[in-house]
Write a protein that holds these residues in place. Structure first.
Motif, PDB file in Angstrom:
ATOM      1  N   VAL A  91       0.843  -1.202   0.000  1.00 33.66           N
ATOM      2  CA  VAL A  91       0.000   0.000   0.000  1.00 33.66           C
ATOM      3  C   VAL A  91       0.877   1.250   0.000  1.00 33.66           C
ATOM      4  CG1 VAL A  91      -1.579   1.375   1.400  1.00 33.66           C
ATOM      5  CG2 VAL A  91      -2.037  -1.048   1.034  1.00 33.66           C
ATOM      6  N   ILE A  92       1.895   1.248   0.851  1.00 37.59           N
ATOM      7  CA  ILE A  92       2.809   2.395   0.909  1.00 37.59           C
ATOM      8  C   ILE A  92       3.550   2.557  -0.417  1.00 37.59           C
ATOM      9  CG2 ILE A  92       4.920   3.273   2.007  1.00 37.59           C
ATOM     10  CD1 ILE A  92       3.948   1.961   4.608  1.00 37.59           C
ATOM     11  N   LEU A 124       3.156   5.882  -2.921  1.00 35.23           N
ATOM     12  CA  LEU A 124       4.305   6.704  -3.325  1.00 35.23           C
ATOM     13  C   LEU A 124       4.530   6.633  -4.839  1.00 35.23           C
ATOM     14  CD1 LEU A 124       6.869   6.073  -0.435  1.00 35.23           C
ATOM     15  CD2 LEU A 124       5.400   8.053  -0.824  1.00 35.23           C
ATOM     16  N   SER A 125       4.246   5.467  -5.434  1.00 41.00           N
ATOM     17  CA  SER A 125       4.356   5.348  -6.891  1.00 41.00           C
ATOM     18  C   SER A 125       3.331   6.249  -7.572  1.00 41.00           C
ATOM     19  CB  SER A 125       4.133   3.897  -7.325  1.00 41.00           C
ATOM     20  OG  SER A 125       5.129   3.059  -6.790  1.00 41.00           O
ATOM     21  N   HIS A 143       4.426  13.965 -12.264  1.00 38.82           N
ATOM     22  CA  HIS A 143       5.154  13.841 -13.534  1.00 38.82           C
ATOM     23  C   HIS A 143       6.584  13.349 -13.359  1.00 38.82           C
ATOM     24  CE1 HIS A 143       1.739  15.700 -15.429  1.00 38.82           C
ATOM     25  NE2 HIS A 143       1.836  16.742 -14.622  1.00 38.82           N
ATOM     26  N   LEU A 144       6.823  12.591 -12.284  1.00 37.84           N
ATOM     27  CA  LEU A 144       8.044  11.818 -12.157  1.00 37.84           C
ATOM     28  C   LEU A 144       7.695  10.372 -12.485  1.00 37.84           C
ATOM     29  CD1 LEU A 144       9.391  13.302  -8.808  1.00 37.84           C
ATOM     30  CD2 LEU A 144      10.191  13.843 -11.098  1.00 37.84           C
ATOM     31  N   GLU A 145       8.694   9.491 -12.472  1.00 34.64           N
ATOM     32  CA  GLU A 145       8.425   8.086 -12.745  1.00 34.64           C
ATOM     33  C   GLU A 145       7.816   7.414 -11.517  1.00 34.64           C
ATOM     34  OE1 GLU A 145       8.717   6.240 -15.390  1.00 34.64           O
ATOM     35  OE2 GLU A 145       9.652   7.663 -16.740  1.00 34.64           O
ATOM     36  N   ALA A 146       6.819   6.555 -11.732  1.00 31.68           N
ATOM     37  CA  ALA A 146       6.222   5.800 -10.627  1.00 31.68           C
ATOM     38  C   ALA A 146       7.257   4.912  -9.945  1.00 31.68           C
ATOM     39  CB  ALA A 146       5.056   4.953 -11.139  1.00 31.68           C
ATOM     40  N   ILE A 147       8.225   4.422 -10.728  1.00 29.19           N
ATOM     41  CA  ILE A 147       9.238   3.528 -10.157  1.00 29.19           C
ATOM     42  C   ILE A 147      10.102   4.241  -9.122  1.00 29.19           C
ATOM     43  CG2 ILE A 147       9.333   1.965 -12.125  1.00 29.19           C
ATOM     44  CD1 ILE A 147      11.772   3.438 -13.128  1.00 29.19           C
ATOM     45  N   PHE A 158      10.813   2.772  -5.420  1.00 26.77           N
ATOM     46  CA  PHE A 158      12.185   2.642  -4.923  1.00 26.77           C
ATOM     47  C   PHE A 158      12.345   3.374  -3.594  1.00 26.77           C
ATOM     48  CE2 PHE A 158      16.621   4.173  -4.743  1.00 26.77           C
ATOM     49  CZ  PHE A 158      17.275   2.956  -4.752  1.00 26.77           C
ATOM     50  N   ALA A 159      11.785   4.578  -3.498  1.00 32.73           N
ATOM     51  CA  ALA A 159      11.866   5.351  -2.255  1.00 32.73           C
ATOM     52  C   ALA A 159      11.157   4.615  -1.118  1.00 32.73           C
ATOM     53  CB  ALA A 159      11.245   6.735  -2.459  1.00 32.73           C
TER      54      ALA A 159
END
Length: 474
Positions: free
Chosen positions: A301-302, A306-307, A314-318, A322-323
């Motif tokens: 869920v987290i 964040l994705s 408009h950043l990458e979901a990946i 990763f974060a």
């Protein structure tokens, strides 16, 4: 609608509607539209057949590569190419320039489920969309898993080196590629800039998977590569935004660039700082849950939240996934969570790599096609620049002794799905000629396939940091 028109026709076959004529043509059109609608059960059947093809391609390719001492991920990619648009056409997608009539799976569905030809195209598109979503989930889960396995302290420790590698890895190939295309091949400025931008990408998913397979993800080199690849993604997004803006308007919108830079920095730093503050509460919350799978479900869920935020700004979901992995990997539940994520990754991650291979069209390598000949020459130039540019970035590491700089450079080489995004955007915008588009695709293909075996070759000796992937974190 068709049922209503049929009922009305049964009452009066020559019923006349003002401005529409008789009802019969409307009934025929409604019945045609109804027949063209795909049935959910058939779409599900197509997805199931696609997954069978994907898993067989992944396992067979992975087993072959493992037995000849190559990374299994390379088997996923090769298996994808074989079952994809280039060879057997078992797994093809609309963006490859083909339609449902060429899909073997659609043909099987027509013969076994009674799928009507009128509904074949819609079924093909729906099935392809579902598999594409599965592939996106695969790379998100992969990056979440990689985040769990990565040492946040080590990424911060090697942050300056990773930043230098990322910047050099963007600037060097972009400059050399753009200038070379303009001066040597007389390519127009905007297409040359777009092709140069495609050289900046790095496929963090492919490199991270290989590093994990060969046990180097937690080494100095692995942490520098992952950190640089994450920064590379951010810089690549910014470069793509700039070039796309240039193609559309002829001018760069500085405001959009600044918004992207600020959003990226605030997102990554904010997630890490907030995560460190909230992680003790997360662990306490999980311990209180009594239902099945509390740790895995809450962690996913987290990761998905964040994705979503990463994609929404408009950043990458990946990057969001990763974060999330980085933050949760610093908790006392890291090892337990990593063990639970592995089976989920085994289900979804192969879909991502096989789909990347399936979408790769090797037809651009055919020199018998006149339009490919120019592309072959330009491709040779782009391939050289793509490899040298990233290797140079590896040698830009400073302040570290006994580090394999060549390994870092090679780890940055694969463009993978990221490079294909650049090629796709460029083709859709009309900025790229057929030859230049073919050259970019060839560059993406070669850099994606050449990096995994080279990484294994460079890291065949023990690395300087004796950490093991998946070890318990302090």
């Amino acid at each position: 609608m068709a049922d209503f028109l049929t009922f009305m026709t049964s009452l009066s076959p020559n019923l006349y509607l003002p401005g529409q004529g008789t009802i019969a043509p409307l009934l025929a059109a409604a019945e045609t539209a109804e027949a063209a609608k795909p049935e959910e059960s058939i779409i599900v059947a197509g997805v199931l057949l696609s997954l069978v093809v994907i898993y067989l391609a992944s396992k067979i390719g992975g087993e072959i590569c493992t037995r000849i001492n190559l990374p299994p991920v390379l088997g996923d990619l090769v298996g994808g190419v074989i079952v994809g648009v280039s060879v057997f056409k078992l797994l093809i997608f609309p963006e490859s320039g083909v339609d449902g009539s060429e899909s073997v799976i659609i043909s099987v569905l027509q013969k076994t489920t009674g799928l009507e030809p009128a509904a074949a195209i819609a079924t093909f598109e729906a099935q392809s969309e579902v598999i594409t979503i599965f592939a996106e989930l695969g790379v998100i889960i992969l990056l979440f898993e990689i985040g769990l396995e990565s040492e946040l302290k080590e990424l911060i420790k090697y942050g300056p080196q990773a930043a230098v590698v990322a910047v050099v890895g963007v600037v060097a190939p972009f400059t050399a590629g753009t200038v070379g295309l303009i001066t040597l091949f007389h390519v127009a400025t905007i297409p040359a800039i777009f092709a140069g931008a495609a050289l900046t990408a790095t496929s963090i998913g492919i490199t991270a998977k290989v590093l994990a397979e060969i046990g180097q993800l937690s080494s100095k080199e692995g942490q520098i590569i992952i950190g640089a690849a994450v920064l590379d993604d951010i810089l690549g997004i910014i470069v793509l935004a700039v070039v796309a803006s240039l193609v559309k308007t002829g001018e760069v919108e500085v405001t959009n660039i600044l918004v992207l830079i600020v959003s990226a920095g605030a997102f990554l730093v904010g997630v890490i700082l907030l995560g460190r503050f909230l992680s003790p509460y997360y662990v306490s919350f999980v311990k209180e849950l009594k239902t099945r799978g509390p740790l895995l479900i809450s962690a996913l869920v987290i990761a998905f939240i964040l994705s979503y935020i990463g994609a929404a700004i408009h950043l990458e979901a990946i990057l969001g996934a990763f974060a999330a992995g980085l933050v949760l990997g610093e908790t006392e539940k890291q090892q337990e969570l990593e063990e639970q994520v592995v089976p989920v990754a085994d289900v979804f991650v192969p879909v991502f790599f096989v789909v990347v291979g399936a979408k790769t069209n090797l037809g651009v390598l055919n020199p018998a096609v006149p339009s490919n000949r120019e592309g072959l020459i330009i491709a040779a130039f782009l391939i050289v620049v793509a490899i040298i540019g990233k290797v140079v970035a590896g040698y830009s590491v400073f302040g570290q002794t006994e580090v394999k700089r060549l390994g870092i450079g090679i780890g940055m080489i694969p463009r993978g799905e990221v490079g294909l995004v650049f090629a796709g955007v460029g083709a859709a915008s009309g900025a790229l000629s057929d030859a230049l588009q073919a050259a970019i695709i060839m560059m993406v293909i070669l850099t994606t396939f050449v990096a995994p075996p080279l990484l294994r070759l460079v890291f065949r000796e023990p690395v300087t940091t004796p950490e093991v992937v998946g070890s318990t974190k302090d």
